[in-house]
Design a protein around this motif. Sequence first.
Motif, PDB file in Angstrom:
ATOM      1  N   GLY A  47      10.970 -10.087  -2.629  1.00 20.04           N
ATOM      2  CA  GLY A  47       9.766 -10.441  -1.698  1.00 20.04           C
ATOM      3  C   GLY A  47       8.229 -10.751  -2.427  1.00 20.04           C
ATOM      4  O   GLY A  47       7.961 -11.612  -1.858  1.00 20.04           O
ATOM      5  N   LEU A  48       8.381 -10.369  -3.733  1.00 17.55           N
ATOM      6  CA  LEU A  48       7.179 -10.097  -4.461  1.00 17.55           C
ATOM      7  C   LEU A  48       6.802 -11.908  -5.198  1.00 17.55           C
ATOM      8  O   LEU A  48       5.889 -12.236  -4.888  1.00 17.55           O
ATOM      9  CB  LEU A  48       6.671  -9.570  -5.150  1.00 17.55           C
ATOM     10  CG  LEU A  48       6.037  -8.168  -4.805  1.00 17.55           C
ATOM     11  CD1 LEU A  48       6.278  -6.672  -5.513  1.00 17.55           C
ATOM     12  CD2 LEU A  48       4.539  -8.136  -4.529  1.00 17.55           C
ATOM     13  N   THR A  53       5.240 -13.793 -11.911  1.00 15.31           N
ATOM     14  CA  THR A  53       5.364 -14.571 -10.209  1.00 15.31           C
ATOM     15  C   THR A  53       5.101 -13.731  -9.050  1.00 15.31           C
ATOM     16  O   THR A  53       4.573 -13.927  -7.860  1.00 15.31           O
ATOM     17  CB  THR A  53       6.543 -14.866  -9.965  1.00 15.31           C
ATOM     18  OG1 THR A  53       6.954 -15.908 -11.130  1.00 15.31           O
ATOM     19  CG2 THR A  53       6.534 -15.859  -8.639  1.00 15.31           C
ATOM     20  N   ALA A  54       5.060 -12.108  -9.513  1.00 14.96           N
ATOM     21  CA  ALA A  54       5.020 -11.225  -8.385  1.00 14.96           C
ATOM     22  C   ALA A  54       3.786 -10.984  -7.869  1.00 14.96           C
ATOM     23  O   ALA A  54       2.864 -10.647  -7.855  1.00 14.96           O
ATOM     24  CB  ALA A  54       5.550 -10.266  -8.417  1.00 14.96           C
ATOM     25  N   VAL A  55       2.511 -11.622  -9.225  1.00 12.82           N
ATOM     26  CA  VAL A  55       1.147 -10.902  -8.976  1.00 12.82           C
ATOM     27  C   VAL A  55       0.312 -12.111  -8.543  1.00 12.82           C
ATOM     28  O   VAL A  55      -1.107 -12.544  -8.410  1.00 12.82           O
ATOM     29  CB  VAL A  55       1.141 -10.610 -10.173  1.00 12.82           C
ATOM     30  CG1 VAL A  55       1.343  -8.723 -10.341  1.00 12.82           C
ATOM     31  CG2 VAL A  55       0.986 -10.577 -11.803  1.00 12.82           C
ATOM     32  N   SER A  75       6.802 -14.476  -2.622  1.00 13.60           N
ATOM     33  CA  SER A  75       4.946 -14.572  -2.282  1.00 13.60           C
ATOM     34  C   SER A  75       4.361 -15.447  -3.413  1.00 13.60           C
ATOM     35  O   SER A  75       3.228 -16.428  -3.016  1.00 13.60           O
ATOM     36  CB  SER A  75       4.187 -13.403  -1.478  1.00 13.60           C
ATOM     37  OG  SER A  75       4.445 -12.760  -2.947  1.00 13.60           O
ATOM     38  N   GLY A  76       4.716 -15.490  -4.240  1.00 13.58           N
ATOM     39  CA  GLY A  76       3.833 -15.806  -5.918  1.00 13.58           C
ATOM     40  C   GLY A  76       3.962 -17.064  -5.626  1.00 13.58           C
ATOM     41  O   GLY A  76       3.281 -18.349  -5.538  1.00 13.58           O
ATOM     42  N   LEU A 131       1.422  -4.521 -12.179  1.00 13.93           N
ATOM     43  CA  LEU A 131       2.194  -3.915 -10.850  1.00 13.93           C
ATOM     44  C   LEU A 131       3.102  -5.571 -10.714  1.00 13.93           C
ATOM     45  O   LEU A 131       3.144  -5.750  -9.560  1.00 13.93           O
ATOM     46  CB  LEU A 131       0.353  -4.749 -10.193  1.00 13.93           C
ATOM     47  CG  LEU A 131      -1.144  -3.648  -8.968  1.00 13.93           C
ATOM     48  CD1 LEU A 131      -1.872  -4.357  -8.554  1.00 13.93           C
ATOM     49  CD2 LEU A 131      -0.012  -2.528  -8.657  1.00 13.93           C
ATOM     50  N   ALA A 132       3.230  -6.137 -12.221  1.00 13.74           N
ATOM     51  CA  ALA A 132       4.079  -7.835 -11.972  1.00 13.74           C
ATOM     52  C   ALA A 132       5.338  -6.506 -11.487  1.00 13.74           C
ATOM     53  O   ALA A 132       5.881  -7.226 -12.768  1.00 13.74           O
ATOM     54  CB  ALA A 132       3.630  -8.101 -13.397  1.00 13.74           C
ATOM     55  N   ILE A 182      12.474  -6.042  -3.415  1.00 20.81           N
ATOM     56  CA  ILE A 182      10.450  -5.414  -3.125  1.00 20.81           C
ATOM     57  C   ILE A 182      10.023  -7.323  -4.442  1.00 20.81           C
ATOM     58  O   ILE A 182       9.525  -7.741  -3.897  1.00 20.81           O
ATOM     59  CB  ILE A 182      10.078  -4.508  -3.642  1.00 20.81           C
ATOM     60  CG1 ILE A 182      10.245  -3.679  -2.373  1.00 20.81           C
ATOM     61  CG2 ILE A 182       8.783  -4.794  -4.167  1.00 20.81           C
ATOM     62  CD1 ILE A 182      10.575  -2.169  -2.657  1.00 20.81           C
ATOM     63  N   SER A 183      10.641  -6.767  -5.677  1.00 19.53           N
ATOM     64  CA  SER A 183      10.612  -7.683  -6.831  1.00 19.53           C
ATOM     65  C   SER A 183      11.130  -9.179  -5.952  1.00 19.53           C
ATOM     66  O   SER A 183       9.991  -9.987  -5.977  1.00 19.53           O
ATOM     67  CB  SER A 183      11.606  -7.464  -7.819  1.00 19.53           C
ATOM     68  OG  SER A 183      11.411  -6.396  -8.282  1.00 19.53           O
ATOM     69  N   GLU A 215      -2.138 -12.307  -5.875  1.00 22.16           N
ATOM     70  CA  GLU A 215      -3.452 -10.995  -5.633  1.00 22.16           C
ATOM     71  C   GLU A 215      -4.328 -11.669  -6.902  1.00 22.16           C
ATOM     72  O   GLU A 215      -5.368 -11.819  -7.244  1.00 22.16           O
ATOM     73  CB  GLU A 215      -2.437  -9.922  -6.484  1.00 22.16           C
ATOM     74  CG  GLU A 215      -4.204  -8.587  -6.921  1.00 22.16           C
ATOM     75  CD  GLU A 215      -4.562  -8.556  -5.473  1.00 22.16           C
ATOM     76  OE1 GLU A 215      -5.736  -8.395  -5.629  1.00 22.16           O
ATOM     77  OE2 GLU A 215      -4.308  -9.301  -4.296  1.00 22.16           O
TER      78      GLU A 215
END
Length: 178
Positions: free
Chosen positions: A118-119, A22-24, A122-123, A16-17, A115-116, A27
């Motif tokens: 934004g993820l 940092t994107a995950v 969020s991280g 999912l990374a 998308i990257s 979660e």
Amino acid sequence: MVLLHLALTFAMLSLLAVGGGTAVLPEMQSILLHEFDLTHDRFVHIYSLGQLAPGPNMLMVLVIGLQVAGILGAAVVFLSFFIPSSVLCLFVGRLWIKMGESSWRRAIQNALEPISIGLMVSGVYAVAKAAATSPITFGLALVAFVILVRTKVNPVLVIVAAGILFSVQHMLSSHLLS
């Protein structure tokens, strides 16, 4: 059983990374809290250690594995976090080269870029929310942000200085209370 759970969890996070580890982080932080009883404070400390250590900052997952299940946990987390995404990148990279400069390739790239980002944002937000728990820590985070954005100071120096300032403040406040 814990090792299998760690392996499956970090393999899923690996895949999912999108855009990097940092994107995950949100979660990862949630899973570690709810399934492995690793507190937000502990997560932030481990993340900070990953930022300070040489090499990729996501090597912090080894410390998480170590905290949850010892040396074997660190090995399992390391393999399950880095191998799935590496294998996926190998195959996607080969497909990417075959696609050449096709319109599909550009469309996929254009879709994945926001998308990257934004993820990753969020991280950063998840770690900041867990770390900035008082006016002092919020102030340190804000000062560090301004210094890093406006100067070319090495981030390691900023992290170390903030850690020293917080430690001094903590010692002074506990000395005044006693």
